[in-house]
Enzyme design. Structure first.
Site, PDB file in Angstrom:
ATOM      1  N   HIS A 101      30.918  37.537 -19.449  1.00  0.00           N
ATOM      2  CA  HIS A 101      31.400  36.669 -20.533  1.00  0.00           C
ATOM      3  C   HIS A 101      31.773  37.557 -21.706  1.00  0.00           C
ATOM      4  O   HIS A 101      30.947  37.877 -22.559  1.00  0.00           O
ATOM      5  CB  HIS A 101      30.320  35.649 -20.907  1.00  0.00           C
ATOM      6  CG  HIS A 101      30.775  34.613 -21.885  1.00  0.00           C
ATOM      7  ND1 HIS A 101      30.202  33.360 -21.978  1.00  0.00           N
ATOM      8  CD2 HIS A 101      31.748  34.622 -22.824  1.00  0.00           C
ATOM      9  CE1 HIS A 101      30.806  32.652 -22.919  1.00  0.00           C
ATOM     10  NE2 HIS A 101      31.754  33.417 -23.460  1.00  0.00           N
ATOM     11  N   HIS A 150      35.321  38.196 -24.182  1.00  0.00           N
ATOM     12  CA  HIS A 150      36.718  37.894 -24.536  1.00  0.00           C
ATOM     13  C   HIS A 150      37.321  39.188 -25.040  1.00  0.00           C
ATOM     14  O   HIS A 150      36.858  39.726 -26.061  1.00  0.00           O
ATOM     15  CB  HIS A 150      36.793  36.832 -25.631  1.00  0.00           C
ATOM     16  CG  HIS A 150      36.153  35.530 -25.233  1.00  0.00           C
ATOM     17  ND1 HIS A 150      36.879  34.462 -24.769  1.00  0.00           N
ATOM     18  CD2 HIS A 150      34.854  35.147 -25.216  1.00  0.00           C
ATOM     19  CE1 HIS A 150      36.056  33.457 -24.501  1.00  0.00           C
ATOM     20  NE2 HIS A 150      34.816  33.846 -24.756  1.00  0.00           N
ATOM     21  N   HIS A 181      33.922  27.371 -20.277  1.00  0.00           N
ATOM     22  CA  HIS A 181      32.958  27.256 -21.372  1.00  0.00           C
ATOM     23  C   HIS A 181      32.545  25.782 -21.455  1.00  0.00           C
ATOM     24  O   HIS A 181      33.406  24.890 -21.492  1.00  0.00           O
ATOM     25  CB  HIS A 181      33.591  27.624 -22.710  1.00  0.00           C
ATOM     26  CG  HIS A 181      33.762  29.093 -22.952  1.00  0.00           C
ATOM     27  ND1 HIS A 181      34.426  29.931 -22.099  1.00  0.00           N
ATOM     28  CD2 HIS A 181      33.357  29.872 -23.996  1.00  0.00           C
ATOM     29  CE1 HIS A 181      34.414  31.167 -22.602  1.00  0.00           C
ATOM     30  NE2 HIS A 181      33.771  31.154 -23.754  1.00  0.00           N
ATOM     31  N   GLU A 221      28.260  24.832 -25.192  1.00  0.00           N
ATOM     32  CA  GLU A 221      27.989  25.799 -26.284  1.00  0.00           C
ATOM     33  C   GLU A 221      27.726  24.950 -27.535  1.00  0.00           C
ATOM     34  O   GLU A 221      26.605  24.872 -28.021  1.00  0.00           O
ATOM     35  CB  GLU A 221      29.184  26.742 -26.480  1.00  0.00           C
ATOM     36  CG  GLU A 221      29.011  27.725 -27.639  1.00  0.00           C
ATOM     37  CD  GLU A 221      30.276  28.559 -27.910  1.00  0.00           C
ATOM     38  OE1 GLU A 221      31.380  28.184 -27.449  1.00  0.00           O
ATOM     39  OE2 GLU A 221      30.150  29.587 -28.629  1.00  0.00           O
ATOM     40  N   ASP A 263      30.170  38.069 -25.341  1.00  0.00           N
ATOM     41  CA  ASP A 263      31.129  37.102 -25.869  1.00  0.00           C
ATOM     42  C   ASP A 263      32.226  37.785 -26.694  1.00  0.00           C
ATOM     43  O   ASP A 263      33.294  38.074 -26.160  1.00  0.00           O
ATOM     44  CB  ASP A 263      30.405  36.009 -26.683  1.00  0.00           C
ATOM     45  CG  ASP A 263      31.135  34.673 -26.682  1.00  0.00           C
ATOM     46  OD1 ASP A 263      32.145  34.542 -25.956  1.00  0.00           O
ATOM     47  OD2 ASP A 263      30.694  33.751 -27.401  1.00  0.00           O
ATOM     48  N   ASP A 264      31.975  38.014 -27.983  1.00  0.00           N
ATOM     49  CA  ASP A 264      32.968  38.622 -28.890  1.00  0.00           C
ATOM     50  C   ASP A 264      32.250  39.696 -29.712  1.00  0.00           C
ATOM     51  O   ASP A 264      31.959  39.503 -30.896  1.00  0.00           O
ATOM     52  CB  ASP A 264      33.545  37.543 -29.816  1.00  0.00           C
ATOM     53  CG  ASP A 264      34.213  36.430 -29.026  1.00  0.00           C
ATOM     54  OD1 ASP A 264      35.326  36.649 -28.534  1.00  0.00           O
ATOM     55  OD2 ASP A 264      33.596  35.355 -28.874  1.00  0.00           O
TER      56      ASP A 264
HETATM   57  N1  HPA Z   1      33.603  29.776 -27.434  1.00  0.00           N
HETATM   58  C1  HPA Z   1      34.808  29.248 -27.256  1.00  0.00           C
HETATM   59  N2  HPA Z   1      35.920  29.948 -27.344  1.00  0.00           N
HETATM   60  C2  HPA Z   1      35.831  31.253 -27.592  1.00  0.00           C
HETATM   61  C3  HPA Z   1      34.610  31.855 -27.778  1.00  0.00           C
HETATM   62  C4  HPA Z   1      33.442  31.074 -27.686  1.00  0.00           C
HETATM   63  O1  HPA Z   1      32.294  31.533 -27.840  1.00  0.00           O
HETATM   64  N3  HPA Z   1      34.875  33.157 -28.022  1.00  0.00           N
HETATM   65  C5  HPA Z   1      36.199  33.325 -27.953  1.00  0.00           C
HETATM   66  N4  HPA Z   1      36.799  32.166 -27.711  1.00  0.00           N
HETATM   67 ZN    ZN Z   2      33.065  32.803 -24.891  1.00  0.00          ZN
END
Ligand code: HPA
Ligand code: ZN
Length: 350
Positions: free
Chosen positions: A28, A30, A206, A209, A287-288
């Site tokens: 996971h 991006h 996703h 969340e 994630d990011d």
């Molecule tokens: N959630 C949804 N979209 C996203 C995320 C996330 O954590 N990170 C990058 N795009």
């Molecule tokens: Zn994500």
């Protein structure tokens, strides 16, 4: 502590060293979320793009997120510095080098084509850039691409994106769904997912969340996914927790993201260990990382500290990351064997 290139300079603790040497996969991530502030400035200068920030300190000050949307607004804006094939290649190379330094042997990497094609950039430019960097980094670290549909845009736009990607699908292994979750449930994307699966892509999404547990159910039942990205709100629904364990659905959990986007501002309340105890195939991911304060190793360490995880737990998480990947069985066995060898050769705690 990290320096301006994002490289850790502290004397590592024993757990830190153990985690960073532990073979793992990352499921996971991006790629647009790996754009470090320094690279943002460098690419902005290279491509003549104006940024709303004067310094790295101003960028860091802007990264105080109230929720997912407040992050996405900044994240989509920053992606405007990515213009040429070489930019996409540089972004991917930098990520793969950092991931490899954290023990990642294999990464399944999300990208958001619409963030680029909506700015007039050809999807071929994007994918060719990524693939050249992926080929350069292998075999030390292998990687595949997961094409994500932006869920705040209509399903028809997702279908157009898939069609634009068709000439490049030999480089794409999966299809995903990301962006603002609330009010954009998975079932809206039934048709583009059906088409993507027909084209040979493995579906993930996703869900759960910020969105409710019902979105996890519809990702499973309508989109047919067997791996849920985040999924942390399943903890509110014990029957769903049982189902995820029983059906061996994997969750790609991102602790520092959950903390920074206020999903679990107190990581001590994060359900990751409860999911493990319930028998769910949980994995830890970043994630990011350029926005949330750490790459995958930092995520293992942060959640270990918050929940008091043992080395055995961390090894289980690494094993789960291999099991939950799209790798062929033979490579999974080889990587599990690497984990076994690493653990048995690692000195016991002092
Ligand atoms: N959630 C949804 N979209 C996203 C995320 C996330 O954590 N990170 C990058 N795009
Ligand atoms: Zn994500």
């Amino acid at each position: 502590m990290t320096d301006k290139e994002g490289i850790r300079r502290e004397v590592p603790t024993d757990l830190d060293r153990f985690v960073r040497g532990l073979p793992k996969s990352e499921l996971h991530i991006h790629i647009e979320g790996t754009l470090e502030a320094q690279m943002m400035f460098d690419l902005a200068r290279r491509n003549g793009v104006a940024l709303p920030y004067g310094s790295i300190e101003e960028v860091e000050a802007a990264y105080a997120f109230a929720d997912l949307q407040s992050f996405l607004d900044i994240y989509y804006q920053a992606a405007a510095v990515l213009q040429k094939e070489a930019d996409f290649a540089d972004l991917m190379s930098a990520y793969l080098a950092r991931a490899a330094a954290d023990g990642v042997r294999h990464a399944e990497v999300f990208f958001d084509p619409q963030t680029h094609t909506d700015r007039g950039i050809d999807i071929g430019t994007v994918i060719r850039g990524f693939v050249s960097a992926q080929e350069d980094a292998a075999p030390d670290i292998t990687s595949t691409l997961i094409l994500c549909f932006l869920r705040h845009l209509p399903a028809a736009a997702a279908v157009e994106t898939l069609d634009a990607a068709r000439p490049h699908l030999e480089h794409v292994q999966g299809v995903g769904l990301d962006s603002g979750e609330k009010g954009n449930p998975p079932e809206l994307f039934a048709e583009p997912y059906r088409m993507a699966v027909e084209a040979g892509l493995i579906p993930v999404a996703h869900a759960g969340e910020e969105g409710p547990p019902g979105y996890i159910r519809s990702a499973l039942d309508v989109l047919g996914v067997r791996r849920i990205d985040h999924g942390v709100r399943a903890w509110e629904d014990p029957e769903l927790v049982d189902r995820l364990a029983r059906e061996r659905v994997a969750l790609t959990v991102c602790p520092l993201s959950n903390q920074r986007l206020q999903v679990f501002p107190d990581l001590g309340l994060h359900p990751l260990k409860r999911f493990m105890d319930a028998g769910i195939l949980v994995t830890v991911n970043s994630d990011d990382p350029a926005y949330f304060g750490g790459y995958v190793g930092d995520n293992y360490l942060a959640i270990a500290e918050a929940l008091g995880l043992t080395r055995t737990d961390l090894v289980q998480l690494a094993r789960n990351s291999i099991d939950a990947s799209f790798l062929p069985d033979g490579r999974k066995v080889a990587l599990q064997d690497e984990i076994t060898a690493y653990v048995s050769s690692y000195p016991a705690s002092p």
